[in-house]
Write a protein that holds these residues in place. Structure first.
Motif, PDB file in Angstrom:
ATOM      1  N   MET A   1       0.456  -1.197  -0.020  1.00 52.73           N
ATOM      2  CA  MET A   1       0.205  -0.190   0.226  1.00 52.73           C
ATOM      3  C   MET A   1       1.367   1.264   0.028  1.00 52.73           C
ATOM      4  SD  MET A   1      -2.552   1.145   3.209  1.00 52.73           S
ATOM      5  CE  MET A   1      -4.030   0.039   2.623  1.00 52.73           C
ATOM      6  N   ASP A   2       0.330   2.245  -0.811  1.00 58.64           N
ATOM      7  CA  ASP A   2       1.243   3.181  -0.752  1.00 58.64           C
ATOM      8  C   ASP A   2       1.114   4.520   0.575  1.00 58.64           C
ATOM      9  OD1 ASP A   2      -0.985   5.826  -1.757  1.00 58.64           O
ATOM     10  OD2 ASP A   2      -1.075   4.337  -2.942  1.00 58.64           O
ATOM     11  N   SER A   3       2.311   5.327   0.531  1.00 59.04           N
ATOM     12  CA  SER A   3       2.177   6.282   1.931  1.00 59.04           C
ATOM     13  C   SER A   3       0.589   6.774   1.831  1.00 59.04           C
ATOM     14  CB  SER A   3       3.654   6.861   2.051  1.00 59.04           C
ATOM     15  OG  SER A   3       3.615   7.737   0.835  1.00 59.04           O
ATOM     16  N   ALA A   4      -0.102   7.185   0.069  1.00 56.93           N
ATOM     17  CA  ALA A   4      -0.930   8.323   0.197  1.00 56.93           C
ATOM     18  C   ALA A   4      -1.906   7.523   0.733  1.00 56.93           C
ATOM     19  CB  ALA A   4      -1.608   9.088  -1.059  1.00 56.93           C
ATOM     20  N   ALA A   5      -2.014   6.750   0.305  1.00 53.34           N
ATOM     21  CA  ALA A   5      -3.524   5.585   1.083  1.00 53.34           C
ATOM     22  C   ALA A   5      -3.877   5.377   2.362  1.00 53.34           C
ATOM     23  CB  ALA A   5      -3.494   4.307   0.141  1.00 53.34           C
ATOM     24  N   VAL A   6      -2.331   4.988   3.496  1.00 55.85           N
ATOM     25  CA  VAL A   6      -1.801   4.850   4.459  1.00 55.85           C
ATOM     26  C   VAL A   6      -2.701   6.160   5.298  1.00 55.85           C
ATOM     27  CG1 VAL A   6      -0.716   4.100   6.781  1.00 55.85           C
ATOM     28  CG2 VAL A   6      -0.497   3.154   4.090  1.00 55.85           C
ATOM     29  N   ASP A   7      -1.349   7.491   5.085  1.00 57.23           N
ATOM     30  CA  ASP A   7      -1.688   8.635   5.613  1.00 57.23           C
ATOM     31  C   ASP A   7      -3.878   8.496   5.104  1.00 57.23           C
ATOM     32  OD1 ASP A   7       0.876   8.980   5.939  1.00 57.23           O
ATOM     33  OD2 ASP A   7       1.084  10.464   4.379  1.00 57.23           O
ATOM     34  N   GLN A   8      -4.278   8.813   4.246  1.00 59.34           N
ATOM     35  CA  GLN A   8      -6.135   8.386   4.344  1.00 59.34           C
ATOM     36  C   GLN A   8      -6.245   7.866   4.892  1.00 59.34           C
ATOM     37  OE1 GLN A   8      -6.847   7.389   0.418  1.00 59.34           O
ATOM     38  NE2 GLN A   8      -8.559   9.688   0.081  1.00 59.34           N
ATOM     39  N   PHE A   9      -6.178   6.640   5.601  1.00 59.18           N
ATOM     40  CA  PHE A   9      -6.644   6.081   6.426  1.00 59.18           C
ATOM     41  C   PHE A   9      -6.197   6.033   7.696  1.00 59.18           C
ATOM     42  CE2 PHE A   9      -7.169   2.987   9.498  1.00 59.18           C
ATOM     43  CZ  PHE A   9      -8.101   2.202   9.455  1.00 59.18           C
ATOM     44  N   GLU A  10      -4.830   6.804   8.219  1.00 62.66           N
ATOM     45  CA  GLU A  10      -4.633   7.711   9.379  1.00 62.66           C
ATOM     46  C   GLU A  10      -5.372   9.028   9.863  1.00 62.66           C
ATOM     47  OE1 GLU A  10      -3.360   5.797  11.957  1.00 62.66           O
ATOM     48  OE2 GLU A  10      -2.890   4.626  10.422  1.00 62.66           O
ATOM     49  N   ALA A  11      -5.926   9.561   8.726  1.00 65.62           N
ATOM     50  CA  ALA A  11      -6.669  10.792   9.258  1.00 65.62           C
ATOM     51  C   ALA A  11      -7.953  10.430   9.321  1.00 65.62           C
ATOM     52  CB  ALA A  11      -6.636  11.581   8.314  1.00 65.62           C
ATOM     53  N   GLY A  12      -8.987   9.144   9.175  1.00 63.78           N
ATOM     54  CA  GLY A  12      -9.630   8.902   9.477  1.00 63.78           C
ATOM     55  C   GLY A  12      -9.898   8.627  10.847  1.00 63.78           C
ATOM     56  N   ARG A  13      -9.020   7.186  11.442  1.00 61.85           N
ATOM     57  CA  ARG A  13      -8.772   6.684  11.966  1.00 61.85           C
ATOM     58  C   ARG A  13      -9.560   6.797  13.268  1.00 61.85           C
ATOM     59  NH1 ARG A  13      -5.353   2.394  13.377  1.00 61.85           N
ATOM     60  NH2 ARG A  13      -4.589   1.740  12.393  1.00 61.85           N
ATOM     61  N   GLY A  14      -9.158   8.046  14.252  1.00 66.54           N
ATOM     62  CA  GLY A  14      -9.711   8.467  15.785  1.00 66.54           C
ATOM     63  C   GLY A  14     -11.204   8.466  14.952  1.00 66.54           C
ATOM     64  N   ARG A  15     -12.029   9.297  14.041  1.00 68.13           N
ATOM     65  CA  ARG A  15     -13.130   8.832  14.456  1.00 68.13           C
ATOM     66  C   ARG A  15     -13.575   7.874  14.102  1.00 68.13           C
ATOM     67  NH1 ARG A  15     -16.358   8.353   9.722  1.00 68.13           N
ATOM     68  NH2 ARG A  15     -15.406   8.517   8.313  1.00 68.13           N
ATOM     69  N   LEU A  16     -13.007   6.911  13.019  1.00 62.94           N
ATOM     70  CA  LEU A  16     -13.552   5.912  13.037  1.00 62.94           C
ATOM     71  C   LEU A  16     -13.662   4.537  14.756  1.00 62.94           C
ATOM     72  CD1 LEU A  16     -11.463   4.140  10.037  1.00 62.94           C
ATOM     73  CD2 LEU A  16     -14.143   4.994  10.063  1.00 62.94           C
ATOM     74  N   ALA A  17     -12.452   5.010  15.539  1.00 64.17           N
ATOM     75  CA  ALA A  17     -12.120   4.314  16.770  1.00 64.17           C
ATOM     76  C   ALA A  17     -13.036   5.042  17.288  1.00 64.17           C
ATOM     77  CB  ALA A  17     -11.017   5.276  17.370  1.00 64.17           C
ATOM     78  N   SER A  18     -13.366   6.158  17.882  1.00 67.02           N
ATOM     79  CA  SER A  18     -14.412   6.275  18.165  1.00 67.02           C
ATOM     80  C   SER A  18     -15.912   6.025  18.197  1.00 67.02           C
ATOM     81  CB  SER A  18     -14.954   8.217  18.000  1.00 67.02           C
ATOM     82  OG  SER A  18     -16.043   8.944  18.499  1.00 67.02           O
ATOM     83  N   LEU A  19     -16.427   5.813  16.821  1.00 70.45           N
ATOM     84  CA  LEU A  19     -17.327   5.030  15.961  1.00 70.45           C
ATOM     85  C   LEU A  19     -17.749   3.824  16.801  1.00 70.45           C
ATOM     86  CD1 LEU A  19     -19.822   5.375  14.273  1.00 70.45           C
ATOM     87  CD2 LEU A  19     -18.826   4.258  12.656  1.00 70.45           C
ATOM     88  N   ALA A  20     -16.430   2.736  16.499  1.00 74.38           N
ATOM     89  CA  ALA A  20     -16.841   1.292  17.150  1.00 74.38           C
ATOM     90  C   ALA A  20     -16.421   1.836  18.237  1.00 74.38           C
ATOM     91  CB  ALA A  20     -15.018   1.048  16.398  1.00 74.38           C
ATOM     92  N   TYR A  21     -16.055   2.238  19.528  1.00 74.51           N
ATOM     93  CA  TYR A  21     -15.386   2.511  20.335  1.00 74.51           C
ATOM     94  C   TYR A  21     -18.073   2.880  21.410  1.00 74.51           C
ATOM     95  CZ  TYR A  21     -16.087   4.061  25.425  1.00 74.51           C
ATOM     96  OH  TYR A  21     -16.436   3.806  26.896  1.00 74.51           O
ATOM     97  N   ARG A  22     -18.245   3.757  20.663  1.00 70.36           N
ATOM     98  CA  ARG A  22     -19.253   4.131  20.914  1.00 70.36           C
ATOM     99  C   ARG A  22     -20.406   2.506  20.530  1.00 70.36           C
ATOM    100  NH1 ARG A  22     -17.603   9.333  20.197  1.00 70.36           N
ATOM    101  NH2 ARG A  22     -19.319  10.994  21.820  1.00 70.36           N
ATOM    102  N   LEU A  23     -20.618   1.987  19.149  1.00 70.02           N
ATOM    103  CA  LEU A  23     -21.082   0.693  18.874  1.00 70.02           C
ATOM    104  C   LEU A  23     -20.562  -0.594  19.754  1.00 70.02           C
ATOM    105  CD1 LEU A  23     -21.100   1.261  14.671  1.00 70.02           C
ATOM    106  CD2 LEU A  23     -23.074   1.318  16.254  1.00 70.02           C
ATOM    107  N   LEU A  24     -19.494  -0.621  20.632  1.00 67.04           N
ATOM    108  CA  LEU A  24     -18.961  -1.340  21.265  1.00 67.04           C
ATOM    109  C   LEU A  24     -19.243  -1.751  22.633  1.00 67.04           C
ATOM    110  CD1 LEU A  24     -16.635  -2.831  18.736  1.00 67.04           C
ATOM    111  CD2 LEU A  24     -18.835  -3.979  18.850  1.00 67.04           C
ATOM    112  N   GLY A  25     -19.014  -0.414  22.769  1.00 64.60           N
ATOM    113  CA  GLY A  25     -18.920   0.092  24.345  1.00 64.60           C
ATOM    114  C   GLY A  25     -17.437  -0.549  24.324  1.00 64.60           C
ATOM    115  N   SER A  26     -15.833  -0.886  23.917  1.00 64.16           N
ATOM    116  CA  SER A  26     -15.262  -1.715  24.685  1.00 64.16           C
ATOM    117  C   SER A  26     -13.389  -0.799  23.508  1.00 64.16           C
ATOM    118  CB  SER A  26     -15.437  -3.071  24.378  1.00 64.16           C
ATOM    119  OG  SER A  26     -13.935  -3.376  24.762  1.00 64.16           O
ATOM    120  N   ALA A  27     -12.952  -0.649  24.110  1.00 64.77           N
ATOM    121  CA  ALA A  27     -11.729  -0.109  23.645  1.00 64.77           C
ATOM    122  C   ALA A  27     -11.211  -0.995  22.950  1.00 64.77           C
ATOM    123  CB  ALA A  27     -11.060   0.337  24.399  1.00 64.77           C
TER     124      ALA A  27
END
Length: 312
Positions: A1-27
């Protein structure tokens, strides 16, 4: 995977983690879901993905729903031995907190209530209330109709509102004062003052330090006061279980006031409070080691300050 695709994912990682935590209740489960989303992103034909944020949200949400629907999750949660994992305020996994709805959606009170919803209702509620997705967007994420999304949202909001205490949410300073008074009463033997600080319909829930097979639940001011007095009474057995004599610190957990018990710099328990109209409306006691790992990690990185009770 190229660095641009990794950077694109990492830019949204925090939002995805927050969404997943609210859905699952487990960090821990949320982190696993985000990592699984990354693996899907890595394997995807990204040139055919028109809106990466929408694609990632859809994948993460559905991975969380798969976890909620799994036989193991259904057993664990229906067995009544499960409480949401507490997070120290400032943890990025708590996510957006700009609106009342966003702050409310991550409290232990609401995360506990969401357990009573179906996985689809929970997903719609979180996407709508915490992330302000439209029903058209939610329908695309969950592969349902807009009408179904609206129905799920209505049922979820009705159930949460019916069981949620709304009476005069306290500002942080006022809530802290109530908890300080509560601690003083709980440790001084003033049962009458302790009872007076509880709402008429107060509830308390405890995981029994992970030793009980089911959650311990208490209702009525007298029963909750008795539970609290017992919990804050030091005994040799409790000190052995905790690994020493805990110091009690005031903090904020999931946006509400909390007491964090610490032994040798390690978090051994947390009690989160819901304060309404100058009284304690609910308590959530968590001491199971596997539910405190992330809170403990965050605690190590902060200056704990002076404990309100130095040794218990």
């Amino acid at each position: 995977m190229d660095s641009a695709a990794v950077d694109q994912f990492e830019a949204g990682r925090g939002r995805l983690a927050s969404l997943a935590y609210r859905l699952l209740g487990s960090a821990a489960d949320a982190e696993d879901a985000v990592q699984d989303t990354f693996l899907r992103w890595q394997a995807a034909d990204r040139e055919r993905i028109g809106v990466p944020e929408a694609w990632l949200t859809k994948v993460a949400t559905n991975l969380c729903l798969d976890r909620l629907r799994s036989a193991q999750a259904r057993h664990e949660r229906s067995a009544g031995a499960w409480l949401p994992e507490p997070l120290l305020d400032g943890d990025p996994m708590l996510g957006p907190a700009d609106t009342f709805e966003q702050r409310e959606s991550v409290t232990l009170a609401v995360l506990t209530l969401l357990e009573r919803l179906s996985p689809a209702e929970r997903a719609v509620y979180v996407l709508r209330e915490a992330f302000s997705y439209s029903h058209a967007e939610i329908a695309a994420i969950l592969d349902i109709t807009e009408s179904a999304s609206q129905q799920h949202a209505h049922r979820a909001r009705t159930r949460v509102t019916a069981e949620r205490r709304r009476g005069g949410a306290a500002d942080p300073a006022s809530a802290r004062r109530v908890v300080e008074e509560f601690l003083t009463a709980a440790t001084s033997g003033r049962t009458d003052r302790l009872v007076a600080l509880l709402t008429d319909d107060v509830t308390a829930v405890s995981d029994g330090a992970g030793l009980a097979r089911r959650l311990l639940r208490y209702r009525s001011r007298e029963r909750v006061a008795s539970f609290v007095r017992a919990g804050f009474t030091s005994t040799p057995a409790k000190r052995r279980l905790a690994g020493g004599s805990p110091a009690m610190h005031l903090a904020r957990v999931n946006g509400t006031p909390a007491v964090v018990a610490v032994v040798g710099g390690r978090v051994v328990g947390a009690v989160a409070f819901e304060v309404s109209d100058g009284k304690v409306a609910a308590l959530y006691g968590i001491a199971a080691t596997d539910r405190l790992a992330r809170l403990d990690e965050a605690w190590q990185r902060r200056d704990p300050g002076v404990p309100v009770i130095d040794g218990w």
